[in-house]
Design a protein around this motif. Sequence first.
Motif, PDB file in Angstrom:
ATOM      1  N   MET A   8       0.803  -1.187  -0.110  1.00 23.78           N
ATOM      2  CA  MET A   8      -0.012   0.146   0.006  1.00 23.78           C
ATOM      3  C   MET A   8       0.876   1.053  -0.073  1.00 23.78           C
ATOM      4  O   MET A   8       2.175   1.226   0.672  1.00 23.78           O
ATOM      5  CB  MET A   8      -1.103   0.115   1.437  1.00 23.78           C
ATOM      6  N   ASN A   9       0.550   2.252  -0.694  1.00 27.06           N
ATOM      7  CA  ASN A   9       1.059   3.483  -0.657  1.00 27.06           C
ATOM      8  C   ASN A   9       0.545   4.415   0.407  1.00 27.06           C
ATOM      9  O   ASN A   9      -0.590   4.419   0.521  1.00 27.06           O
ATOM     10  CB  ASN A   9       1.043   4.243  -2.003  1.00 27.06           C
ATOM     11  N   ALA A  10       1.354   5.379   1.005  1.00 28.92           N
ATOM     12  CA  ALA A  10       0.936   6.084   1.880  1.00 28.92           C
ATOM     13  C   ALA A  10      -0.265   7.149   1.640  1.00 28.92           C
ATOM     14  O   ALA A  10      -1.125   7.458   2.078  1.00 28.92           O
ATOM     15  CB  ALA A  10       1.977   6.984   2.772  1.00 28.92           C
ATOM     16  N   ILE A  30      -5.532   3.731  18.515  1.00 27.21           N
ATOM     17  CA  ILE A  30      -5.377   3.349  20.036  1.00 27.21           C
ATOM     18  C   ILE A  30      -3.826   3.985  20.392  1.00 27.21           C
ATOM     19  O   ILE A  30      -2.980   3.467  19.948  1.00 27.21           O
ATOM     20  CB  ILE A  30      -5.392   1.977  20.129  1.00 27.21           C
ATOM     21  N   GLY A  31      -3.993   5.120  20.962  1.00 27.64           N
ATOM     22  CA  GLY A  31      -2.610   5.462  21.453  1.00 27.64           C
ATOM     23  C   GLY A  31      -1.808   6.206  20.323  1.00 27.64           C
ATOM     24  O   GLY A  31      -2.561   6.661  19.582  1.00 27.64           O
ATOM     25  N   ASP A  32      -0.677   5.895  20.357  1.00 31.54           N
ATOM     26  CA  ASP A  32       0.321   6.539  19.321  1.00 31.54           C
ATOM     27  C   ASP A  32       0.903   5.516  18.201  1.00 31.54           C
ATOM     28  O   ASP A  32       1.414   5.875  17.336  1.00 31.54           O
ATOM     29  CB  ASP A  32       1.430   7.326  20.058  1.00 31.54           C
ATOM     30  N   LEU A  65       2.502   3.578  11.674  1.00 30.05           N
ATOM     31  CA  LEU A  65       2.371   5.024  12.440  1.00 30.05           C
ATOM     32  C   LEU A  65       1.876   6.034  11.488  1.00 30.05           C
ATOM     33  O   LEU A  65       1.214   6.805  11.931  1.00 30.05           O
ATOM     34  CB  LEU A  65       4.177   5.429  12.743  1.00 30.05           C
ATOM     35  N   GLU A  66       1.797   5.982  10.098  1.00 32.20           N
ATOM     36  CA  GLU A  66       1.318   6.667   9.134  1.00 32.20           C
ATOM     37  C   GLU A  66      -0.429   6.871   9.222  1.00 32.20           C
ATOM     38  O   GLU A  66      -1.019   7.675   9.339  1.00 32.20           O
ATOM     39  CB  GLU A  66       1.712   6.853   7.870  1.00 32.20           C
ATOM     40  N   ILE A  67      -0.896   5.522   9.406  1.00 31.95           N
ATOM     41  CA  ILE A  67      -2.332   5.133   9.465  1.00 31.95           C
ATOM     42  C   ILE A  67      -2.730   5.745  10.858  1.00 31.95           C
ATOM     43  O   ILE A  67      -3.829   6.362  10.628  1.00 31.95           O
ATOM     44  CB  ILE A  67      -2.422   3.734   9.270  1.00 31.95           C
TER      45      ILE A  67
END
Length: 97
Positions: A8-10, A30-32, A65-67
């Motif tokens: 998947m691409n960002a 959920i959180g970071d 992290l991007e999602i």
Amino acid sequence: MARTKRLMNASEIPAFVDRVIKAGCDICAIGDDMYVLGEVEEQDAAEEELDRIGEEFGDRDFLLLEIVAYLKSIGRHIDPKSPMETWYGNEGNRRSH
């Protein structure tokens, strides 16, 4: 020969999130550093559509992290350290899309 799964691409994160929501799942961060597609019951009910979404968008583990950051930016998140009444999903805090 094994088929290589698509990555998947960002830039596809917003479309991915939108498709999961349209499948009936309440995806949220959920959180970071974690996210869930939704409640177990939602995922069970949307299993076939989630499988199609997974095939279409491909592997997204490396975009974790991007999602999460995107979900937080659109108000779909739970901060486990905050009081429960402030969590996403409580009627006063829910954002509609």
